[in-house]
Scaffold this motif. Sequence first.
Motif, PDB file in Angstrom:
ATOM      1  N   ARG A 330     -35.370  24.543  -4.666  1.00 25.31           N
ATOM      2  CA  ARG A 330     -36.590  24.323  -3.875  1.00 25.31           C
ATOM      3  C   ARG A 330     -37.596  23.489  -4.665  1.00 25.31           C
ATOM      4  O   ARG A 330     -38.190  22.541  -4.131  1.00 25.31           O
ATOM      5  CB  ARG A 330     -37.215  25.669  -3.487  1.00 25.31           C
ATOM      6  N   GLU A 331     -37.784  23.821  -5.918  1.00 28.78           N
ATOM      7  CA  GLU A 331     -38.815  23.126  -6.687  1.00 28.78           C
ATOM      8  C   GLU A 331     -38.349  21.746  -7.162  1.00 28.78           C
ATOM      9  O   GLU A 331     -39.170  20.831  -7.301  1.00 28.78           O
ATOM     10  CB  GLU A 331     -39.294  24.000  -7.837  1.00 28.78           C
ATOM     11  N   GLN A 332     -37.050  21.576  -7.368  1.00 23.69           N
ATOM     12  CA  GLN A 332     -36.576  20.219  -7.660  1.00 23.69           C
ATOM     13  C   GLN A 332     -36.807  19.311  -6.458  1.00 23.69           C
ATOM     14  O   GLN A 332     -37.180  18.144  -6.605  1.00 23.69           O
ATOM     15  CB  GLN A 332     -35.086  20.247  -8.035  1.00 23.69           C
ATOM     16  N   TRP A 333     -36.619  19.838  -5.260  1.00 28.30           N
ATOM     17  CA  TRP A 333     -36.846  19.050  -4.041  1.00 28.30           C
ATOM     18  C   TRP A 333     -38.300  18.608  -3.925  1.00 28.30           C
ATOM     19  O   TRP A 333     -38.592  17.546  -3.381  1.00 28.30           O
ATOM     20  CB  TRP A 333     -36.429  19.866  -2.817  1.00 28.30           C
ATOM     21  N   THR A 334     -39.223  19.417  -4.437  1.00 29.91           N
ATOM     22  CA  THR A 334     -40.647  19.050  -4.410  1.00 29.91           C
ATOM     23  C   THR A 334     -41.110  18.573  -5.786  1.00 29.91           C
ATOM     24  O   THR A 334     -42.248  18.773  -6.191  1.00 29.91           O
ATOM     25  CB  THR A 334     -41.513  20.218  -3.912  1.00 29.91           C
ATOM     26  N   ASP A 335     -40.180  17.950  -6.521  1.00 26.87           N
ATOM     27  CA  ASP A 335     -40.490  17.189  -7.740  1.00 26.87           C
ATOM     28  C   ASP A 335     -40.950  18.045  -8.914  1.00 26.87           C
ATOM     29  O   ASP A 335     -41.732  17.592  -9.751  1.00 26.87           O
ATOM     30  CB  ASP A 335     -41.527  16.098  -7.439  1.00 26.87           C
ATOM     31  N   GLY A 336     -40.424  19.285  -8.993  1.00 26.31           N
ATOM     32  CA  GLY A 336     -40.774  20.127 -10.123  1.00 26.31           C
ATOM     33  C   GLY A 336     -40.318  19.578 -11.457  1.00 26.31           C
ATOM     34  O   GLY A 336     -40.913  19.872 -12.500  1.00 26.31           O
ATOM     35  N   ALA A 337     -39.248  18.767 -11.470  1.00 24.75           N
ATOM     36  CA  ALA A 337     -38.755  18.179 -12.717  1.00 24.75           C
ATOM     37  C   ALA A 337     -39.344  16.801 -12.987  1.00 24.75           C
ATOM     38  O   ALA A 337     -39.025  16.181 -14.006  1.00 24.75           O
ATOM     39  CB  ALA A 337     -37.225  18.089 -12.684  1.00 24.75           C
ATOM     40  N   ASP A 351     -48.851  21.266  -8.038  1.00 29.46           N
ATOM     41  CA  ASP A 351     -49.280  22.663  -8.050  1.00 29.46           C
ATOM     42  C   ASP A 351     -48.265  23.596  -7.391  1.00 29.46           C
ATOM     43  O   ASP A 351     -48.091  24.735  -7.808  1.00 29.46           O
ATOM     44  CB  ASP A 351     -50.638  22.770  -7.344  1.00 29.46           C
ATOM     45  N   ARG A 352     -47.558  23.116  -6.385  1.00 32.17           N
ATOM     46  CA  ARG A 352     -46.703  23.981  -5.585  1.00 32.17           C
ATOM     47  C   ARG A 352     -45.484  24.499  -6.357  1.00 32.17           C
ATOM     48  O   ARG A 352     -44.850  25.461  -5.938  1.00 32.17           O
ATOM     49  CB  ARG A 352     -46.250  23.248  -4.331  1.00 32.17           C
ATOM     50  N   ASN A 353     -45.160  23.895  -7.474  1.00 30.35           N
ATOM     51  CA  ASN A 353     -43.958  24.280  -8.224  1.00 30.35           C
ATOM     52  C   ASN A 353     -44.296  25.365  -9.249  1.00 30.35           C
ATOM     53  O   ASN A 353     -44.222  25.162 -10.461  1.00 30.35           O
ATOM     54  CB  ASN A 353     -43.342  23.042  -8.872  1.00 30.35           C
ATOM     55  N   ARG A 354     -44.647  26.539  -8.753  1.00 32.04           N
ATOM     56  CA  ARG A 354     -45.193  27.601  -9.589  1.00 32.04           C
ATOM     57  C   ARG A 354     -44.187  28.177 -10.580  1.00 32.04           C
ATOM     58  O   ARG A 354     -44.558  28.560 -11.700  1.00 32.04           O
ATOM     59  CB  ARG A 354     -45.762  28.717  -8.704  1.00 32.04           C
ATOM     60  N   ALA A 355     -42.912  28.299 -10.197  1.00 32.57           N
ATOM     61  CA  ALA A 355     -41.927  28.846 -11.132  1.00 32.57           C
ATOM     62  C   ALA A 355     -41.717  27.890 -12.312  1.00 32.57           C
ATOM     63  O   ALA A 355     -41.484  28.337 -13.447  1.00 32.57           O
ATOM     64  CB  ALA A 355     -40.607  29.100 -10.416  1.00 32.57           C
ATOM     65  N   THR A 356     -41.817  26.606 -12.061  1.00 29.40           N
ATOM     66  CA  THR A 356     -41.717  25.634 -13.158  1.00 29.40           C
ATOM     67  C   THR A 356     -42.898  25.795 -14.110  1.00 29.40           C
ATOM     68  O   THR A 356     -42.728  25.763 -15.339  1.00 29.40           O
ATOM     69  CB  THR A 356     -41.674  24.204 -12.598  1.00 29.40           C
ATOM     70  N   TYR A 357     -44.090  26.002 -13.570  1.00 30.31           N
ATOM     71  CA  TYR A 357     -45.261  26.217 -14.432  1.00 30.31           C
ATOM     72  C   TYR A 357     -45.136  27.516 -15.216  1.00 30.31           C
ATOM     73  O   TYR A 357     -45.546  27.597 -16.380  1.00 30.31           O
ATOM     74  CB  TYR A 357     -46.544  26.200 -13.603  1.00 30.31           C
ATOM     75  N   ASP A 358     -44.556  28.547 -14.596  1.00 29.79           N
ATOM     76  CA  ASP A 358     -44.326  29.794 -15.325  1.00 29.79           C
ATOM     77  C   ASP A 358     -43.396  29.548 -16.513  1.00 29.79           C
ATOM     78  O   ASP A 358     -43.591  30.104 -17.602  1.00 29.79           O
ATOM     79  CB  ASP A 358     -43.731  30.855 -14.409  1.00 29.79           C
ATOM     80  N   ALA A 359     -42.368  28.722 -16.298  1.00 31.55           N
ATOM     81  CA  ALA A 359     -41.441  28.405 -17.378  1.00 31.55           C
ATOM     82  C   ALA A 359     -42.136  27.622 -18.488  1.00 31.55           C
ATOM     83  O   ALA A 359     -41.891  27.855 -19.682  1.00 31.55           O
ATOM     84  CB  ALA A 359     -40.251  27.623 -16.829  1.00 31.55           C
ATOM     85  N   LEU A 360     -43.024  26.715 -18.122  1.00 33.07           N
ATOM     86  CA  LEU A 360     -43.793  25.981 -19.125  1.00 33.07           C
ATOM     87  C   LEU A 360     -44.736  26.919 -19.883  1.00 33.07           C
ATOM     88  O   LEU A 360     -44.899  26.804 -21.106  1.00 33.07           O
ATOM     89  CB  LEU A 360     -44.587  24.859 -18.455  1.00 33.07           C
ATOM     90  N   VAL A 390     -50.989  20.484 -16.260  1.00 30.03           N
ATOM     91  CA  VAL A 390     -52.011  20.357 -15.220  1.00 30.03           C
ATOM     92  C   VAL A 390     -51.351  20.430 -13.849  1.00 30.03           C
ATOM     93  O   VAL A 390     -50.374  19.721 -13.573  1.00 30.03           O
ATOM     94  CB  VAL A 390     -52.778  19.028 -15.365  1.00 30.03           C
ATOM     95  N   ARG A 391     -51.908  21.290 -13.000  1.00 27.25           N
ATOM     96  CA  ARG A 391     -51.408  21.432 -11.637  1.00 27.25           C
ATOM     97  C   ARG A 391     -52.220  20.522 -10.715  1.00 27.25           C
ATOM     98  O   ARG A 391     -53.412  20.734 -10.509  1.00 27.25           O
ATOM     99  CB  ARG A 391     -51.523  22.879 -11.154  1.00 27.25           C
ATOM    100  N   LEU A 392     -51.551  19.508 -10.169  1.00 27.04           N
ATOM    101  CA  LEU A 392     -52.175  18.584  -9.227  1.00 27.04           C
ATOM    102  C   LEU A 392     -51.841  19.018  -7.810  1.00 27.04           C
ATOM    103  O   LEU A 392     -50.674  19.230  -7.475  1.00 27.04           O
ATOM    104  CB  LEU A 392     -51.643  17.167  -9.461  1.00 27.04           C
ATOM    105  N   SER A 393     -52.869  19.136  -6.969  1.00 29.83           N
ATOM    106  CA  SER A 393     -52.602  19.414  -5.570  1.00 29.83           C
ATOM    107  C   SER A 393     -51.822  18.242  -4.989  1.00 29.83           C
ATOM    108  O   SER A 393     -52.265  17.100  -5.059  1.00 29.83           O
ATOM    109  CB  SER A 393     -53.919  19.603  -4.802  1.00 29.83           C
ATOM    110  N   GLY A 394     -50.655  18.532  -4.437  1.00 27.91           N
ATOM    111  CA  GLY A 394     -49.815  17.449  -3.929  1.00 27.91           C
ATOM    112  C   GLY A 394     -49.090  17.822  -2.655  1.00 27.91           C
ATOM    113  O   GLY A 394     -47.952  17.417  -2.443  1.00 27.91           O
TER     114      GLY A 394
END
Length: 415
Positions: A330-337, A351-360, A390-394
């Motif tokens: 899901r988060e790769q589809w919304t550019d988490g990587a 901002d929407r890729n919250r699990a990726t931010y948790d990993a960071l 930084v979480r950008l609203s996107g």
Amino acid sequence: MPVEPAVAPFHILSETNALRQVVVHTPGEEMALVSPENADELLFDDILFLEEAREEHAMLIRLFQAAVGREDAVLQVTDLLRETFEAAEARTAFVDGLIERMPYRNFEAYESELKGLDTDGLLRFAVTGQAPFPVTALPIPNLLFTRDLSAVVGEHVLLSHAATAARAPESVIMGTIYAHHPRFAAVRDRVIVLPEDVSFEGGDLLVVDERVVLIGQSERTSLGGVLAVARELLTRTSIEHVIMVNLPKARYCMHLDTVFTFADAETCVVFPPIIEEAHDHTFILEAIDGDPSDLRLRPCATLRDALEDVTGRAYTFVRCGGEDPVRQRREQWTDGANLFAIRPGLVVGYDRNRATYDALRSEGFHVVDAESFLDFYGDSAATSDARIAVRLSGNELSRGRGGPRCMTMPLARST
């Protein structure tokens, strides 16, 4: 007040060295011309709400301006094109380029009319496809993703050769800018033009350091494109090692930077199913007997193995979407990587890729939204060594299928 040193036109020795200058495009009228009828042809899966997308993009620009601290930190590609078109020979060259690159559009039927347009008229036609005569052309909403227009490696720039008809005009635009804009007059001999029969887009090239680059063989970059780029870099630049990653030829991973980006020199955000779990799709390209025109592919089990082989360094892989396979997809589809590094350890993503931010966060990154970052760090962001994500609203920008790295084409970073 000390005088700031001039920004070199091209200077990229790493994905994460401190940003000095970047080319972007804030979406405009061309994005409003995407409709349900032409979206597929224009490579869009959805219809963006233009006003909100512009606000989100404006925040991204504010981040760059604050962190870099230079008036010319951010260049708009349409401003560069308008300045280029001030010269009549540049306008003529652009029309000639369209006719040559896109014969199926039959632009030669309106050659005299197109060459007769003034600066603003030709700029509008270039971006929106609209003209005061019935020429058949499409808008170019993918101009938002400036990363794919070219790729700077060291003191040289590779001009992209788009794989799709929808993006072909963008290659002509960037080629015209490099060939005719006064900003690049002194470095025109550093523009690398690839053969016509290959495809290459900038999202498939990542600069590891002054000696190593990664290139994705993808939906958008052909094997011939990878080999052509490798030969040019091994011949003309300080690059000594080229690592190729053979990606699935699918929209969800259209470029290497949709599954792999750098947060600092040895920390990478990765999409596990392709980068960690798939094997035998990575190769080191080696010159036979020192001749870059004659290359062989040495297979490696994984991208990590290849990186550690040629750099001698160990890497930390942060998982896009965390540990849950569904969240990863899901988060790769919304550019988490698809993170963009403003300096080592300072990255921006959606901002929407919250699990990726948790990993960071688990790797020591302080996670903060864009407004709070600007309020708290301000001009100190460039000199701080804090690890910040930084979480950008996107919510709108992400529907275009490209993240912060996709929307940025750095021309120069610090050494």
